[in-house]
Design a protein around this motif. Structure first.
Motif, PDB file in Angstrom:
ATOM      1  N   CYS A   1      28.247  -4.210  -0.863  1.00 48.76           N
ATOM      2  CA  CYS A   1      27.209  -3.350  -0.316  1.00 48.76           C
ATOM      3  C   CYS A   1      26.340  -4.210   0.587  1.00 48.76           C
ATOM      4  CB  CYS A   1      26.392  -2.750  -1.447  1.00 48.76           C
ATOM      5  SG  CYS A   1      24.956  -1.788  -0.922  1.00 48.76           S
ATOM      6  N   THR A   2      26.153  -3.761   1.804  1.00 49.70           N
ATOM      7  CA  THR A   2      25.356  -4.530   2.738  1.00 49.70           C
ATOM      8  C   THR A   2      24.119  -3.757   3.163  1.00 49.70           C
ATOM      9  OG1 THR A   2      25.352  -5.659   4.874  1.00 49.70           O
ATOM     10  CG2 THR A   2      26.712  -3.695   4.696  1.00 49.70           C
ATOM     11  N   ALA A   3      23.031  -4.485   3.303  1.00 52.14           N
ATOM     12  CA  ALA A   3      21.774  -3.915   3.786  1.00 52.14           C
ATOM     13  C   ALA A   3      21.404  -4.643   5.070  1.00 52.14           C
ATOM     14  CB  ALA A   3      20.682  -4.061   2.728  1.00 52.14           C
ATOM     15  N   ALA A   4      22.230  -4.476   6.065  1.00 49.37           N
ATOM     16  CA  ALA A   4      22.113  -5.266   7.286  1.00 49.37           C
ATOM     17  C   ALA A   4      20.793  -5.049   8.022  1.00 49.37           C
ATOM     18  CB  ALA A   4      23.274  -4.953   8.221  1.00 49.37           C
ATOM     19  N   SER A   5      20.186  -3.877   7.826  1.00 51.17           N
ATOM     20  CA  SER A   5      18.966  -3.578   8.583  1.00 51.17           C
ATOM     21  C   SER A   5      17.736  -4.310   8.060  1.00 51.17           C
ATOM     22  CB  SER A   5      18.702  -2.069   8.571  1.00 51.17           C
ATOM     23  OG  SER A   5      18.468  -1.626   7.254  1.00 51.17           O
ATOM     24  N   LEU A   6      17.849  -4.889   6.873  1.00 53.34           N
ATOM     25  CA  LEU A   6      16.703  -5.572   6.275  1.00 53.34           C
ATOM     26  C   LEU A   6      16.638  -7.016   6.716  1.00 53.34           C
ATOM     27  CD1 LEU A   6      16.839  -4.355   2.567  1.00 53.34           C
ATOM     28  CD2 LEU A   6      15.235  -3.625   4.333  1.00 53.34           C
ATOM     29  N   SER A   7      15.425  -7.554   6.757  1.00 52.33           N
ATOM     30  CA  SER A   7      15.293  -8.997   6.937  1.00 52.33           C
ATOM     31  C   SER A   7      15.648  -9.681   5.627  1.00 52.33           C
ATOM     32  CB  SER A   7      13.855  -9.341   7.325  1.00 52.33           C
ATOM     33  OG  SER A   7      12.977  -9.048   6.252  1.00 52.33           O
ATOM     34  N   ILE A   8      15.969 -10.956   5.688  1.00 55.30           N
ATOM     35  CA  ILE A   8      16.307 -11.705   4.469  1.00 55.30           C
ATOM     36  C   ILE A   8      15.133 -11.718   3.508  1.00 55.30           C
ATOM     37  CG2 ILE A   8      16.853 -13.994   3.580  1.00 55.30           C
ATOM     38  CD1 ILE A   8      18.475 -14.462   6.141  1.00 55.30           C
ATOM     39  N   SER A   9      13.953 -11.936   4.018  1.00 56.12           N
ATOM     40  CA  SER A   9      12.784 -12.011   3.139  1.00 56.12           C
ATOM     41  C   SER A   9      12.525 -10.676   2.450  1.00 56.12           C
ATOM     42  CB  SER A   9      11.546 -12.445   3.925  1.00 56.12           C
ATOM     43  OG  SER A   9      11.272 -11.515   4.958  1.00 56.12           O
TER      44      SER A   9
ATOM     45  N   ARG B   1      13.169  -9.106  -2.007  1.00 56.05           N
ATOM     46  CA  ARG B   1      12.199  -8.388  -2.841  1.00 56.05           C
ATOM     47  C   ARG B   1      12.837  -7.269  -3.646  1.00 56.05           C
ATOM     48  NH1 ARG B   1       8.275  -6.766   1.544  1.00 56.05           N
ATOM     49  NH2 ARG B   1       8.794  -4.700   0.734  1.00 56.05           N
ATOM     50  N   PHE B   2      14.083  -6.940  -3.316  1.00 58.02           N
ATOM     51  CA  PHE B   2      14.710  -5.776  -3.923  1.00 58.02           C
ATOM     52  C   PHE B   2      15.448  -6.124  -5.208  1.00 58.02           C
ATOM     53  CE2 PHE B   2      14.467  -2.127  -1.024  1.00 58.02           C
ATOM     54  CZ  PHE B   2      13.838  -2.715   0.059  1.00 58.02           C
ATOM     55  N   ASP B   3      15.336  -5.226  -6.175  1.00 59.65           N
ATOM     56  CA  ASP B   3      16.238  -5.219  -7.314  1.00 59.65           C
ATOM     57  C   ASP B   3      17.453  -4.389  -6.887  1.00 59.65           C
ATOM     58  OD1 ASP B   3      13.386  -4.693  -9.444  1.00 59.65           O
ATOM     59  OD2 ASP B   3      14.347  -6.587  -8.879  1.00 59.65           O
ATOM     60  N   VAL B   4      18.645  -4.800  -7.327  1.00 59.55           N
ATOM     61  CA  VAL B   4      19.853  -4.099  -6.913  1.00 59.55           C
ATOM     62  C   VAL B   4      20.590  -3.560  -8.118  1.00 59.55           C
ATOM     63  CG1 VAL B   4      20.020  -5.552  -4.869  1.00 59.55           C
ATOM     64  CG2 VAL B   4      21.277  -6.194  -6.925  1.00 59.55           C
TER      65      VAL B   4
ATOM     66  N   LEU C   1      20.843  -5.935 -11.237  1.00 60.10           N
ATOM     67  CA  LEU C   1      20.510  -7.347 -11.083  1.00 60.10           C
ATOM     68  C   LEU C   1      19.171  -7.421 -10.370  1.00 60.10           C
ATOM     69  CD1 LEU C   1      21.162 -10.378 -11.111  1.00 60.10           C
ATOM     70  CD2 LEU C   1      22.539 -10.022  -9.054  1.00 60.10           C
ATOM     71  N   SER C   2      18.167  -7.900 -11.087  1.00 61.74           N
ATOM     72  CA  SER C   2      16.834  -7.943 -10.494  1.00 61.74           C
ATOM     73  C   SER C   2      16.737  -9.119  -9.516  1.00 61.74           C
ATOM     74  CB  SER C   2      15.772  -8.086 -11.584  1.00 61.74           C
ATOM     75  OG  SER C   2      15.736  -9.422 -12.052  1.00 61.74           O
ATOM     76  N   ARG C   3      15.668  -9.107  -8.752  1.00 62.32           N
ATOM     77  CA  ARG C   3      15.475 -10.194  -7.784  1.00 62.32           C
ATOM     78  C   ARG C   3      15.244 -11.523  -8.480  1.00 62.32           C
ATOM     79  NH1 ARG C   3       9.944 -11.182  -6.305  1.00 62.32           N
ATOM     80  NH2 ARG C   3       8.506 -10.032  -7.669  1.00 62.32           N
ATOM     81  N   ARG C   4      14.887 -11.446  -9.770  1.00 58.85           N
ATOM     82  CA  ARG C   4      14.684 -12.670 -10.558  1.00 58.85           C
ATOM     83  C   ARG C   4      15.930 -13.053 -11.341  1.00 58.85           C
ATOM     84  NH1 ARG C   4       9.401 -13.864 -10.152  1.00 58.85           N
ATOM     85  NH2 ARG C   4       7.950 -12.153  -9.726  1.00 58.85           N
ATOM     86  N   GLY C   5      17.028 -12.308 -11.161  1.00 61.35           N
ATOM     87  CA  GLY C   5      18.277 -12.690 -11.794  1.00 61.35           C
ATOM     88  C   GLY C   5      18.535 -12.067 -13.158  1.00 61.35           C
ATOM     89  N   ILE C   6      17.717 -11.101 -13.550  1.00 67.76           N
ATOM     90  CA  ILE C   6      17.916 -10.439 -14.834  1.00 67.76           C
ATOM     91  C   ILE C   6      18.984  -9.359 -14.670  1.00 67.76           C
ATOM     92  CG2 ILE C   6      16.832  -9.047 -16.629  1.00 67.76           C
ATOM     93  CD1 ILE C   6      14.189 -10.449 -15.859  1.00 67.76           C
ATOM     94  N   VAL C   7      19.959  -9.390 -15.545  1.00 65.58           N
ATOM     95  CA  VAL C   7      21.094  -8.458 -15.463  1.00 65.58           C
ATOM     96  C   VAL C   7      21.048  -7.467 -16.621  1.00 65.58           C
ATOM     97  CG1 VAL C   7      23.609  -8.247 -15.374  1.00 65.58           C
ATOM     98  CG2 VAL C   7      22.492 -10.246 -14.378  1.00 65.58           C
ATOM     99  N   ARG C   8      21.281  -6.225 -16.324  1.00 62.75           N
ATOM    100  CA  ARG C   8      21.442  -5.192 -17.345  1.00 62.75           C
ATOM    101  C   ARG C   8      22.786  -4.500 -17.106  1.00 62.75           C
ATOM    102  NH1 ARG C   8      18.222  -0.733 -17.636  1.00 62.75           N
ATOM    103  NH2 ARG C   8      17.723  -0.794 -15.414  1.00 62.75           N
TER     104      ARG C   8
ATOM    105  N   ASP D   1      21.464 -13.188  -1.088  1.00 62.84           N
ATOM    106  CA  ASP D   1      20.285 -12.761  -0.336  1.00 62.84           C
ATOM    107  C   ASP D   1      20.353 -13.206   1.121  1.00 62.84           C
ATOM    108  OD1 ASP D   1      17.646 -12.837  -2.902  1.00 62.84           O
ATOM    109  OD2 ASP D   1      19.478 -11.657  -2.662  1.00 62.84           O
ATOM    110  N   LEU D   2      20.969 -14.349   1.392  1.00 59.62           N
ATOM    111  CA  LEU D   2      21.055 -14.807   2.786  1.00 59.62           C
ATOM    112  C   LEU D   2      21.926 -13.881   3.616  1.00 59.62           C
ATOM    113  CD1 LEU D   2      21.334 -18.691   2.379  1.00 59.62           C
ATOM    114  CD2 LEU D   2      19.324 -17.328   2.987  1.00 59.62           C
ATOM    115  N   LYS D   3      22.936 -13.297   2.977  1.00 63.07           N
ATOM    116  CA  LYS D   3      23.810 -12.361   3.680  1.00 63.07           C
ATOM    117  C   LYS D   3      23.365 -10.920   3.501  1.00 63.07           C
ATOM    118  CE  LYS D   3      28.002 -15.180   3.544  1.00 63.07           C
ATOM    119  NZ  LYS D   3      29.443 -15.225   3.160  1.00 63.07           N
TER     120      LYS D   3
END
Length: 120
Positions: free
Chosen positions: A22-30, A34-37, A54-61, A76-78
């Motif tokens: 899944c790509t969110a190409a329209s967003l900036s990296i920064s 901020r997003f949880d996915v 998977l939260s932005r802090r790495g927490i997985v459910r 996040d870089l991609k």
């Protein structure tokens, strides 16, 4: 609303593996960072259910009974989100949706979905 594009779905035999992207190409990296996915799925005649998040802090459910076979990752870089699926079963057949939730505003965005079909 963030534009999300999923790919990687298809037909696979039971026991096989797939990785969805899944790509969110329209967003900036920064901003993306901020997003949880999350990944959800919806089988015919059933409600949409959580597969994994998977939260932005790495927490997985995980959704029920999926921990051992499914796992999320992100780059996040991609600005990419992945769902790694192993040991697929016919009951995993569904449309899989990518979801992003802004951790600061709680606004959510959904992809268009990608079909995964597992044959027995």
């Amino acid at each position: 609303q963030v534009q999300l594009v999923e790919s990687g779905g298809g037909l696979v035999q039971a026991g096989g593996s797939l990785t969805l992207s899944c790509t969110a190409a329209s967003l900036s990296i920064s901003r993306f960072s901020r997003f949880d996915v999350a990944w959800y799925r919806q089988a015919p005649g059933k409600q949409r259910e959580l597969v994994t998040s998977l939260s932005r802090r790495g927490i997985v459910r995980y959704g029920d009974s999926l921990r051992d076979r499914f796992s999320p990752s992100r780059n996040d870089l991609k600005k990419m989100v992945y769902l790694h699926m192993n040991g697929l079963k016919p009951e995993d057949t569904a449309v899989y949706y990518c979801n992003l939730r802004d951790s600061t505003t709680s606004d959510e965005s959904w992809g268009q979905g990608t079909q995964v079909t597992v044959s027995s």
